[in-house]
Write a protein that holds these residues in place. Sequence first.
Motif, PDB file in Angstrom:
ATOM      1  N   UNK B  95       0.959  -1.058  -0.025  1.00 44.60           N
ATOM      2  CA  UNK B  95      -0.294  -0.043  -0.125  1.00 44.60           C
ATOM      3  C   UNK B  95       0.769   1.375  -0.305  1.00 44.60           C
ATOM      4  N   UNK B  96       1.956   1.319   1.016  1.00 44.51           N
ATOM      5  CA  UNK B  96       2.579   2.231   1.062  1.00 44.51           C
ATOM      6  C   UNK B  96       3.528   2.637  -0.313  1.00 44.51           C
ATOM      7  N   UNK B  97       3.908   1.427  -0.948  1.00 49.52           N
ATOM      8  CA  UNK B  97       4.744   1.626  -2.246  1.00 49.52           C
ATOM      9  C   UNK B  97       3.746   2.206  -3.234  1.00 49.52           C
ATOM     10  N   UNK B  98       2.548   1.836  -3.368  1.00 50.65           N
ATOM     11  CA  UNK B  98       1.380   2.528  -4.233  1.00 50.65           C
ATOM     12  C   UNK B  98       1.400   3.904  -3.946  1.00 50.65           C
ATOM     13  N   UNK B  99       1.292   4.262  -2.691  1.00 50.76           N
ATOM     14  CA  UNK B  99       0.930   5.638  -2.285  1.00 50.76           C
ATOM     15  C   UNK B  99       2.279   6.677  -2.734  1.00 50.76           C
ATOM     16  N   UNK B 100       3.425   6.124  -2.587  1.00 49.58           N
ATOM     17  CA  UNK B 100       4.682   6.935  -2.884  1.00 49.58           C
ATOM     18  C   UNK B 100       4.636   6.789  -4.366  1.00 49.58           C
ATOM     19  N   UNK B 101       4.291   6.026  -5.178  1.00 47.87           N
ATOM     20  CA  UNK B 101       4.549   6.036  -6.508  1.00 47.87           C
ATOM     21  C   UNK B 101       3.597   7.022  -7.143  1.00 47.87           C
ATOM     22  N   UNK B 102       2.305   7.022  -6.582  1.00 51.52           N
ATOM     23  CA  UNK B 102       1.520   8.177  -6.770  1.00 51.52           C
ATOM     24  C   UNK B 102       2.099   9.442  -6.747  1.00 51.52           C
ATOM     25  N   UNK B 103       2.618   9.731  -5.466  1.00 58.04           N
ATOM     26  CA  UNK B 103       3.252  11.076  -5.091  1.00 58.04           C
ATOM     27  C   UNK B 103       4.258  11.467  -6.105  1.00 58.04           C
ATOM     28  N   UNK B 104       5.172  10.328  -6.195  1.00 58.13           N
ATOM     29  CA  UNK B 104       6.472  10.324  -7.320  1.00 58.13           C
ATOM     30  C   UNK B 104       6.260  10.726  -8.695  1.00 58.13           C
ATOM     31  N   UNK B 105       4.759   9.964  -9.156  1.00 54.45           N
ATOM     32  CA  UNK B 105       4.695  10.073 -10.671  1.00 54.45           C
ATOM     33  C   UNK B 105       4.152  11.600 -10.756  1.00 54.45           C
ATOM     34  N   UNK B 106       3.235  12.015  -9.847  1.00 58.13           N
ATOM     35  CA  UNK B 106       2.591  13.407  -9.926  1.00 58.13           C
ATOM     36  C   UNK B 106       3.858  14.292  -9.723  1.00 58.13           C
ATOM     37  N   UNK B 107       4.920  14.225  -8.728  1.00 61.09           N
ATOM     38  CA  UNK B 107       5.906  15.396  -8.852  1.00 61.09           C
ATOM     39  C   UNK B 107       6.700  15.328  -9.842  1.00 61.09           C
ATOM     40  N   UNK B 108       7.212  13.849 -10.549  1.00 54.87           N
ATOM     41  CA  UNK B 108       8.261  13.869 -11.675  1.00 54.87           C
ATOM     42  C   UNK B 108       7.351  14.432 -12.813  1.00 54.87           C
ATOM     43  N   UNK B 109       6.209  13.860 -13.149  1.00 54.12           N
ATOM     44  CA  UNK B 109       5.503  14.436 -14.338  1.00 54.12           C
ATOM     45  C   UNK B 109       5.357  15.834 -14.226  1.00 54.12           C
ATOM     46  N   UNK B 110       4.948  16.481 -13.256  1.00 53.22           N
ATOM     47  CA  UNK B 110       4.844  17.893 -13.088  1.00 53.22           C
ATOM     48  C   UNK B 110       6.201  18.690 -13.432  1.00 53.22           C
ATOM     49  N   UNK B 111       7.114  18.155 -12.845  1.00 57.74           N
ATOM     50  CA  UNK B 111       8.330  18.735 -13.097  1.00 57.74           C
ATOM     51  C   UNK B 111       9.047  18.591 -14.281  1.00 57.74           C
ATOM     52  N   UNK B 112       8.900  17.449 -14.924  1.00 58.10           N
ATOM     53  CA  UNK B 112       9.483  17.036 -16.220  1.00 58.10           C
ATOM     54  C   UNK B 112       8.723  18.132 -17.348  1.00 58.10           C
ATOM     55  N   UNK B 113       7.434  18.108 -17.021  1.00 58.33           N
ATOM     56  CA  UNK B 113       6.702  18.792 -18.108  1.00 58.33           C
ATOM     57  C   UNK B 113       7.086  20.242 -18.262  1.00 58.33           C
TER      58      UNK B 113
END
Lengths: 381, 319
Positions: B95-113
């Motif tokens: 569950x934690x891994x899932x939450x972390x991946x959500x946070x990371x994906x959001x941050x990464x894609x926003x930053x990279x965009x």
Amino acid sequence: MKNKNNFLHRVILQTIGHEKRQHYMIPVFTILLSLIFGILVIALLGKNPLQAYYNLLQGSGLAPKASYAGHKGMITDFTSFLNALTPMLFAALAVLIALKAGLFNIGVSGQMLAAGFTATVLIGYSDLPAVVAKPLVVLIGFLIGALAGGLVGFLKHRFNINEVVSTIMFNYIFQYVISFLINTFYVDPVSRQSANVKQAGRLTLVDVVVGDYKMDIPLGILVAVVGIAVTAFVLHRTTLGFEIKAVGNSIRAAEYAGIRVGRTRVLAMMLSGGFAGLAGVTYYLGYFASIQPKVLVSTGYDAIAVALLGNSSPIGIIFSSFLITVISKGSTYMSSTSGVQAEIASAITGIILLFSACGAYVQYKVNRWKDERNLKMEESQ
Amino acid sequence: MNTIIIDGLSFALPLFIMAIGGIYCERSGITNLAIEGLQGFGAFCGALFAVCIAQYFAGNSPIPFYLAMLFAFLGGMLFSLLHAMLCIKFKANQVISGVVINILAMALTEFLTKQINASIFGAASNKFVLGVSARITVPVLSKIPVLGAVFTNLYPFEIVIALIALIAWYILYQTRFGLHLRACGDNPHAVDAAGIEVSRVRLIAVMASGALSGLGGICFAYSISANFSSNIYSGYGYLAIAALIFGNWKIMPTLGACLLFGFARSGGYELVKFLEMPSSYQDLVMVLPYVLTLLMLIFFSKKNHAPKALGEIYDKGAR
């Protein structure tokens, strides 16, 4: 190469090999790893990573900035940082208590919104004097949160509804219903948000003149400290805490021990929701004074990770909330001074959380190295 | 009535494909809260590729769209490796891994965009503009009364999704691999004893989930928002999770749940338009799918049960 590897092994074993120290050394180790990773990323972007990190501290009022606007200073930055920290502490507590009972409260954000909105409408817009209004806000925040959380616990107990699904559903329901209510009755036509609450009900004292400074003083942080102490006490020293942990570890064992699982879960969810409610009032009637319709704050989701990073202990989350808030709060200043995009801060947060999720693996690996070493030593004797 | 069906389907199908991915993942015993992040990252990859190649194609060419779908598929798969690594290799809490991946994906894609827009396209923008995909109407079938709406104004991705869903259903229920996968979620030790590597099956399941989530994500980017921005993280992934739990981790009932979400949503919008209420009432009808779900869960949840080994880290030595 082999030698170097051994050296690394030894250093790691020396620092985090000791089992009694592992529960805090491993999070520290993973945080260090991710900060190093962050340094690499920022360096890759052609910026000075140490400068950027220092900017984070400056932005959070933990290090002096080069210059300040009138009536501002390090101390005002710091109180504003505490202001941002308060909801995070409560939200992490909310996640933590549910986790201890083996439940995942994904609905912290929704519960925050429900509590914040109710307190805004009932007290925030009323003409009550500050002495009455502030405690009432806290009380209402806790009660509404506890009701929302307790409902989730009840649905789980009575109807076997997975709490992950029901909290997600409630997140949407609160978000849309409250957005509707704000847009229909309480909207401020200029800001497109709910009208600002009156100062009397706000849990943060705004622009208080102390000496030469004008600062925001978050009263909620005191409640948060009490909340942490109470949580630690309940978990470690009371029957309820024992029952919560027992249910979290094994439902069957708890049942055999005569613990009423359903009741314990509902109570745990009520406590969890209550803290989420407090996070809500310190956010919407403290850090901010209004509610943006149709937006669910990310605090509730971040708090899940913060609670984990804090090793699911009430004391641990003080440190983890602190760290995560430094990064998020300082990022604006960092991007304006160093020219690093502010979004990198949340990426670093994500990476910290990613590494910390591997904590169990680090522990497993280190303990295996230790066993191997002990075996070798025995053989050589 | 037609609009309800058309809009409802175009919302329900991307949701459905993400939910199928989730079913694969969860039936193999890996909890997947990461769908939200996976779909976002997949959509990001697809959108980035589409924006990069857009200049080589005419404005109305459908090729960038199909390539974007392919890259979203691959991007989601790539990002899901992170979830697989954390859950399978590093034995992290799923569950934690899932939450972390959500946070990371959001941050990464926003930053990279932002970073990519600034450094490659020289524009300070936080989104990739994609446009809305063209729609097609099937000639004869669309003339059938009522049901014809299903074949009217289709997004091409709806057909792709329907095909993939069919294949996914076949693999999960009719093949040997599907059987292994489902067994991994209920009794991994038995699978291991039968000589099949649990972690390999689970790895494939997680990757499938990532790929299908990415596909769902890019479909939303090409229909509802017409661009890629942080708007993609408006909870589609969580909704997909709700749908699959509601559907009791089975593909057909999950389709029902997704259709319910889709039709309740489009029906609500139409209702507001029909009654000529102010647009703020839309928020109120948007609640319909969620309230409906909760109510139905109250009646049906007693029979709901998750895969037995869901969320448990597979430990060969455990008994």
